[in-house]
Design a protein around this motif. Sequence first.
Motif: not given
Length: 170
Positions: A19, A23, A134, A137-138, A140-146
């Motif tokens: 995942s 991203h 953790w 997951v963080h 993944i969130e950071e990369t997907a956001r940007h």
Amino acid sequence: MTTSGAGHTAGEKNILHASLNRHRDAVLWKLDGLDDEQLRRPMTPSGTTLLGLVKHLASVEYGWLVETFGRAGEPLWFDPYKDEDMSVAPGETTEQIVAFYARARAAADRTIAELPLDAPGRPAWRDVSVSLRWTLVHMIEETARHAGHMDILRELIDGATGDHRPVTEA
């Protein structure tokens, strides 16, 4: 690294890593076909640029997935605590920033490969303990956001849209 189809039925670590790679690949795809001026063009009132987002993501990969787990990152030529990782200085080249991101990814990938998901880490800039799980997951969130920010910037630059590189038939 192409990750299309990777990780759909793999173990937890492989799914998380696939995942993240998906991203990461989208981030690089957003740069394809643009010239240096377009990559550096500020597209928001805060000055956000495509290349600045790549520099930022490289910096946070080193911070979260390398240094947090006691591994050596490379010396930075900018101060991420002063948001210098979000901008590209006149002397910094596209090739330099993209290569920096590649090195950060490789260093992070070594951490992911070598440690179990419950491995503890401690970021130097926060008084908290985190697990590799953790942190993945963080990231993944950071990369997907940007990557989402980059999708909008890219559309504003040349009208290109999409969240991931289209699959081409061979």
